[in-house]
Design a protein around this motif. Structure first.
Motif, PDB file in Angstrom:
ATOM      1  N   SER A 107      10.854 -21.211 -11.829  1.00 56.46           N
ATOM      2  CA  SER A 107      11.216 -21.589 -10.669  1.00 56.46           C
ATOM      3  C   SER A 107      12.867 -21.512 -10.284  1.00 56.46           C
ATOM      4  N   HIS A 147       4.033 -22.534  -6.392  1.00 53.48           N
ATOM      5  CA  HIS A 147       4.497 -23.905  -6.067  1.00 53.48           C
ATOM      6  C   HIS A 147       3.405 -25.072  -5.666  1.00 53.48           C
ATOM      7  N   SER A 148       2.265 -24.691  -5.326  1.00 55.04           N
ATOM      8  CA  SER A 148       1.369 -25.673  -5.064  1.00 55.04           C
ATOM      9  C   SER A 148       1.037 -26.487  -6.210  1.00 55.04           C
ATOM     10  N   ARG A 149       1.136 -25.938  -7.405  1.00 45.31           N
ATOM     11  CA  ARG A 149       0.595 -26.737  -8.686  1.00 45.31           C
ATOM     12  C   ARG A 149       2.109 -27.045  -9.331  1.00 45.31           C
ATOM     13  N   ASN A 150       3.184 -26.799  -8.950  1.00 43.70           N
ATOM     14  CA  ASN A 150       4.500 -27.062  -9.730  1.00 43.70           C
ATOM     15  C   ASN A 150       4.814 -28.460  -9.485  1.00 43.70           C
ATOM     16  N   THR A 151       4.298 -29.602  -9.968  1.00 45.39           N
ATOM     17  CA  THR A 151       4.660 -30.615  -9.846  1.00 45.39           C
ATOM     18  C   THR A 151       5.298 -31.280 -11.198  1.00 45.39           C
ATOM     19  N   GLU A 152       5.892 -32.418 -11.267  1.00 49.53           N
ATOM     20  CA  GLU A 152       6.590 -33.029 -12.260  1.00 49.53           C
ATOM     21  C   GLU A 152       5.551 -33.582 -13.208  1.00 49.53           C
ATOM     22  N   GLU A 153       4.537 -34.141 -12.799  1.00 48.76           N
ATOM     23  CA  GLU A 153       3.593 -34.547 -13.566  1.00 48.76           C
ATOM     24  C   GLU A 153       2.816 -33.473 -14.666  1.00 48.76           C
ATOM     25  N   ALA A 154       2.765 -32.284 -13.793  1.00 43.77           N
ATOM     26  CA  ALA A 154       1.885 -31.087 -14.555  1.00 43.77           C
ATOM     27  C   ALA A 154       2.917 -30.587 -15.428  1.00 43.77           C
ATOM     28  N   LYS A 155       4.258 -30.466 -15.385  1.00 45.61           N
ATOM     29  CA  LYS A 155       5.186 -29.995 -16.372  1.00 45.61           C
ATOM     30  C   LYS A 155       5.052 -31.146 -17.623  1.00 45.61           C
ATOM     31  N   GLY A 163      -2.039 -28.947 -14.639  1.00 46.37           N
ATOM     32  CA  GLY A 163      -2.287 -30.408 -14.496  1.00 46.37           C
ATOM     33  C   GLY A 163      -3.053 -30.855 -15.854  1.00 46.37           C
ATOM     34  N   ASP A 220       6.417 -21.572 -13.771  1.00 47.01           N
ATOM     35  CA  ASP A 220       5.903 -22.493 -12.406  1.00 47.01           C
ATOM     36  C   ASP A 220       6.246 -21.928 -11.074  1.00 47.01           C
TER      37      ASP A 220
END
Length: 439
Positions: free
Chosen positions: A87, A49-57, A16, A46
């Motif tokens: 992932s 999974h819980s932190r793996n968001t598009e925004e974070a990437k 994030g 990544d």
RNA sequence: GGCGCGUUCGUCUAGUGGUUAGGACACAGCCCUCUCAAGGCUGGCGCACGGGUUCGACUCCCGUACGCGCUACCA
């Protein structure tokens, strides 16, 4: 040892934010690759999974772009060793797991796959820290590591090693927080029958007081740098000096020079504290010396955000050129230049009280306005001469004219050179404000 | 707790047995000066502590203290 192509990597996990320590790790990897005409790989870890968001990437990608650290292989870029998101690499991990299985290195415990440590002493040859021996013979203090959870998801140590093998990474340059993990990783390389990469563990970046830098600490989040007016080339310079030094007392070094001088073995072993003041100073140096075109480019977002509009690009550049040498940071810019682009600017109360409330202020400004009325040409030098003439005719020091004039014309007691301000503002507005300022 | 790494001005650092311990940021003062910056000059501030080794330790060794990291089915 056979030499292999230099390949370094930055392997962040999408949390994030891009931490300044991570950014420096990326920088060191990038520097090393560039210095040796190698390849700099970006790999996104990544697996959580819980932190793996598009925004974070995206935050990672944006941060590296902003810092100017272009990767040769990775997301958006491709490469022959992809995919570059963990992932998407399940089948590869399965394969490596089978190899370990065949070698008899694995066992299952409550559904989790674990690696049976050979229980040996492991020596880490670190390019920065030197030779370090770790004793892994005691299972009590060094339990076997888990490779895969019962739900099938992977553990960092395993996938990290697999990917470094698969991606042919030659040098693992990473934070010192991984130094103690390295012997475990070495066990994996050995069990897999693979030559490990060379390791270089860089000291961490701490707060000024020596405490560890968490995401909320000042300077920790690279994402805040652009809006605070930091320029990438300055931050790159500052970060390269955190733990590394060219050893010749120079500090302002452009990236090309840093690439040329950079050596892993010159990296300090002690951790460095992040000093916002020095980073700010260095940023100011870059701002001061950069050319006007670049300065204008960087200034634009700050002016737009403040709702400042300009009638011509030429006018904009003229204004910026007189303010640039005087100002230390971009966010200050709007307050300094608003008076050039609009008649609707605030008057600083304290400045008014101090400079315009003098009983003679009105007469003096009127005298100045009158003296400037027919001045030709309308340029800084003759304006200065005329102001000084007026001052001596009035029997006052130049400053007694300058200070009230500055407040009358700009609303502020600080600003660019007064005569240049007059010149750019133009005769009409200057005189109008000189007279209006006395009411 | 165990293991690992570290410790030169407040901060970033130079220094690898003999230096008045150097530079930079920050701080103070002065100069310059229309304000503010920039620039120049000056100043204060440092080898964590205790033992060794040595003719001689900031430099080498040991210990202590302190800091950080790892010690996870986080990364």
């Amino acid at each position: 040892m056979p030499t292999r192509p230099i390949r370094t990597r930055f392997a962040p996990s999408p949390t994030g934010l891009l931490h300044v320590g991570g950014a420096r790790t990326a920088l060191f990897n990038w520097l090393y690759a560039r210095k040796h005409a190698g390849t700099f790989v970006l790999r996104v870890e990544d697996t959580d999974h819980s932190r793996n968001t598009e925004e974070a990437k995206q935050i990672i990608i944006d941060g590296l772009h902003w810092l100017g650290l272009e990767w040769d292989e990775g997301p958006q870029k491709g490469g022959s060793y992809g995919p570059y998101y963990q992932s998407e690499r399940h089948s590869i991990y399965e394969e490596y797991l089978k190899r370990l299985e065949k070698g008899g290195h694995l066992y299952e415990e409550k559904g989790a796959i674990r690696f049976r440590s050979p229980r040996e002493k492991v020596i880490v040859e670190d390019l920065i820290c030197g030779k370090i021996e770790f004793d892994l013979t005691n299972p009590g203090t060094h339990p076997d590591m888990t490779l895969r959870r019962p739900d099938g998801s992977w553990i960092f140590h395993f996938v990290n090693v697999v990917d470094d093998i698969e991606m042919q990474i030659s040098h693992v340059i990473r934070g010192e927080d991984h130094l103690s993990n390295t012997p475990k990783h070495l066990e994996l390389y050995k069990a897999l029958g693979t030559e490990p990469p060379l390791f270089a563990h860089t000291p961490l970046i701490l707060n000024r007081d020596g405490s560890k830098m968490s995401k909320r600490d000042l300077g920790a989040n690279l994402g805040t740098y652009p809006q605070e007016g930091y320029v990438p080339e300055a931050v790159r310079n500052y970060l390269s000096l955190l733990g590394w030094s060219p050893k010749d007392n120079r500090e302002i070094l452009d990236t090309a020079e840093v690439i040329q001088l950079f050596e892993l073995h010159n990296i300090n072993r002690r951790s460095a504290a992040f000093d916002v003041d020095k980073c700010f100073w260095m940023n100011g140096q870059y701002l001061l010396h950069m050319d006007l075109a670049r300065y204008t480019e960087l200034a634009l977002p700050f002016l737009e955000k403040a709702g400042i509009t300009w009638e011509s690009w030429e006018m904009l550049e003229r204004v910026l050129s007189i303010v640039k040498p005087k100002i230390k940071s971009l966010p200050d810019l709007p307050d300094w230049v608003r008076c050039f682009f609009s008649d609707d600017f605030p008057y600083d109360e304290a400045a008014v009280a101090k400079n315009l409330s003098h009983p003679d202020a009105k007469n003096r400004l009127e005298a100045l306005a009158e003296a400037l009325l027919l001045l030709n040409p309308w340029e800084a030098t003759p304006i200065e001469a005329r102001l000084k003439e007026t001052a001596s005719r009035l029997g006052v020091k130049a400053g007694e004219l300058v200070h009230p004039a500055r407040v009358a014309v700009s609303g502020r007691s600080v600003g660019a050179g007064l005569y240049e301000m007059f010149e750019i503002l133009g005769r009409e507005k200057t005189i109008k404000r000189l007279l209006a300022g006395t009411h």
